[in-house]
Design an enzyme around this catalytic site. Structure first.
Site, PDB file in Angstrom:
ATOM      1  N   GLY A  14      -0.129  -7.819   0.239  1.00 46.70           N
ATOM      2  CA  GLY A  14       0.063  -6.795  -0.774  1.00 46.70           C
ATOM      3  C   GLY A  14       1.536  -6.571  -1.019  1.00 46.70           C
ATOM      4  O   GLY A  14       2.346  -7.487  -0.856  1.00 46.70           O
ATOM      5  N   SER A  15       1.906  -5.372  -1.413  1.00 47.92           N
ATOM      6  CA  SER A  15       3.300  -5.038  -1.680  1.00 47.92           C
ATOM      7  C   SER A  15       4.064  -4.995  -0.356  1.00 47.92           C
ATOM      8  O   SER A  15       4.058  -3.993   0.336  1.00 47.92           O
ATOM      9  CB  SER A  15       3.383  -3.687  -2.392  1.00 47.92           C
ATOM     10  OG  SER A  15       2.627  -3.695  -3.585  1.00 47.92           O
ATOM     11  N   GLY A  17       3.474  -6.359   2.451  1.00 46.75           N
ATOM     12  CA  GLY A  17       2.676  -6.276   3.664  1.00 46.75           C
ATOM     13  C   GLY A  17       1.693  -7.420   3.732  1.00 46.75           C
ATOM     14  O   GLY A  17       1.421  -8.083   2.734  1.00 46.75           O
ATOM     15  N   LYS A  34      -3.742  -3.587   7.109  1.00 47.50           N
ATOM     16  CA  LYS A  34      -2.495  -3.960   6.445  1.00 47.50           C
ATOM     17  C   LYS A  34      -1.344  -3.714   7.403  1.00 47.50           C
ATOM     18  O   LYS A  34      -1.244  -2.656   8.021  1.00 47.50           O
ATOM     19  CB  LYS A  34      -2.307  -3.148   5.162  1.00 47.50           C
ATOM     20  CG  LYS A  34      -1.194  -3.668   4.263  1.00 47.50           C
ATOM     21  CD  LYS A  34      -1.244  -3.013   2.893  1.00 47.50           C
ATOM     22  CE  LYS A  34      -0.190  -3.578   1.958  1.00 47.50           C
ATOM     23  NZ  LYS A  34      -0.258  -2.977   0.604  1.00 47.50           N
ATOM     24  N   ASP A 123       0.918  -1.228 -10.529  1.00 49.37           N
ATOM     25  CA  ASP A 123       0.839  -2.639 -10.119  1.00 49.37           C
ATOM     26  C   ASP A 123      -0.558  -3.168 -10.406  1.00 49.37           C
ATOM     27  O   ASP A 123      -1.243  -3.704  -9.518  1.00 49.37           O
ATOM     28  CB  ASP A 123       1.191  -2.785  -8.647  1.00 49.37           C
ATOM     29  CG  ASP A 123       1.463  -4.239  -8.244  1.00 49.37           C
ATOM     30  OD1 ASP A 123       1.701  -5.063  -9.153  1.00 49.37           O
ATOM     31  OD2 ASP A 123       1.435  -4.546  -7.044  1.00 49.37           O
TER      32      ASP A 123
END
Length: 268
Positions: A14-15, A17, A34, A123
């Site tokens: 993800g962002s 991570g 995460k 996003d």
């Protein structure tokens, strides 16, 4: 990890991570974990966990089961979901217009709920929408709130301002994002429009543009002309034209957009 969860295989990112499949040692429940390295100094995951907890009553938002850290990483545990819309699209290449509009309705409803809580996601992309699992597999969930931000402060809409760089995904970012403008509800919705076109055609004309000094100008121009030059279905053209006339402070008419999609589905 809190002596409660075991990390298993990597299932995504993800962002800033990495996401792993994990398991609760005590209950054997499978979860998604995460992980964000502390030494990276990003500190997005704590903020993201707070947003998940704030949105815990919103339909289509995963539940945070635990947040914590050790000497190396921050960890956030949420319920394990199914395949992303990106993964499914990669397998099927294109979606029928009916399926595109059905997905569009569910996504608009998700964003309507999040926006009603005073937040914009910032996003929006196919990787961040996942199906449920088993009996829940017909539902869609939205994930990755690393870039999420409030658009309400002291009961007032934030003011239009400039950002230092593009926020979100280059492929699905709004034209305002390419101008380094602060994002609001209209920008989440514009990104949805590009996703729907991607689902229908299988690709977007700016996906393979090499990043250089003029990349934002090139991609913005293509986004501004795609509904004219690409044979986009009229119902999606109407959607994008409606979103493009919204002001920074405007609330999108979600019900109007949903009704337009529903009417088109009835004709297919």
């Amino acid at each position: 990890m809190n002596r409660k969860y075991n990390l298993m295989e990597k299932i995504g990112g993800g962002s800033f991570g990495t996401v792993y499949k994990g398991q609760n040692i005590r209950t054997n429940e499978f979860v998604a974990i995460k992980v964000e390295p502390i030494e990276a100094g990003i500190n997005l995951l704590k903020n993201e966990s707070i947003i998940y907890q704030y949105l815990h009553n919103c339909v289509g938002v995963p539940t945070v089961k635990w947040f914590g850290k050790d000497e190396l990483n921050y960890y956030m545990v949420i319920n394990l979901l199914g395949k992303s819309l990106q993964t499914i699209h990669t397998q099927k290449k294109t979606f029928s217009l009916k399926l595109v509009l059905q997905l569009g309705i569910k996504i608009i409803q998700l964003l309507q709920n999040i926006h009603a809580q005073g937040l914009v996601h910032r996003d929006i992309k196919p990787d961040n929408f996942l199906l449920g699992t088993d009996t829940d597999r017909n539902n869609i969930y939205i994930i990755d709130f690393g870039f999420c931000k409030t658009y309400i402060r002291d009961d007032q809409h934030i003011l239009l301002s400039k950002t230092s760089n593009l926020i979100g995904s280059l492929t699905y970012a709004s034209t305002n994002a390419h101008d380094f403008n602060e994002l609001s509800r209209r920008d989440d919705m514009e990104s949805v429009g590009y996703m729907l076109i991607y689902f229908y055609f299988g690709y977007l004309p700016w996906q393979n543009i090499i990043e250089d000094d003029d990349v934002h100008i090139k991609i913005k121009e293509l986004k501004q002309t795609i509904v004219i030059e690409w044979g986009v279905p009229s119902v999606i053209i109407d959607y994008i034209n409606y979103i493009n006339q919204l002001d920074f402070y405007d609330e999108p008419d979600y019900n109007l957009l949903i009704n337009n999609f529903e009417k088109q589905i009835e004709l297919l």
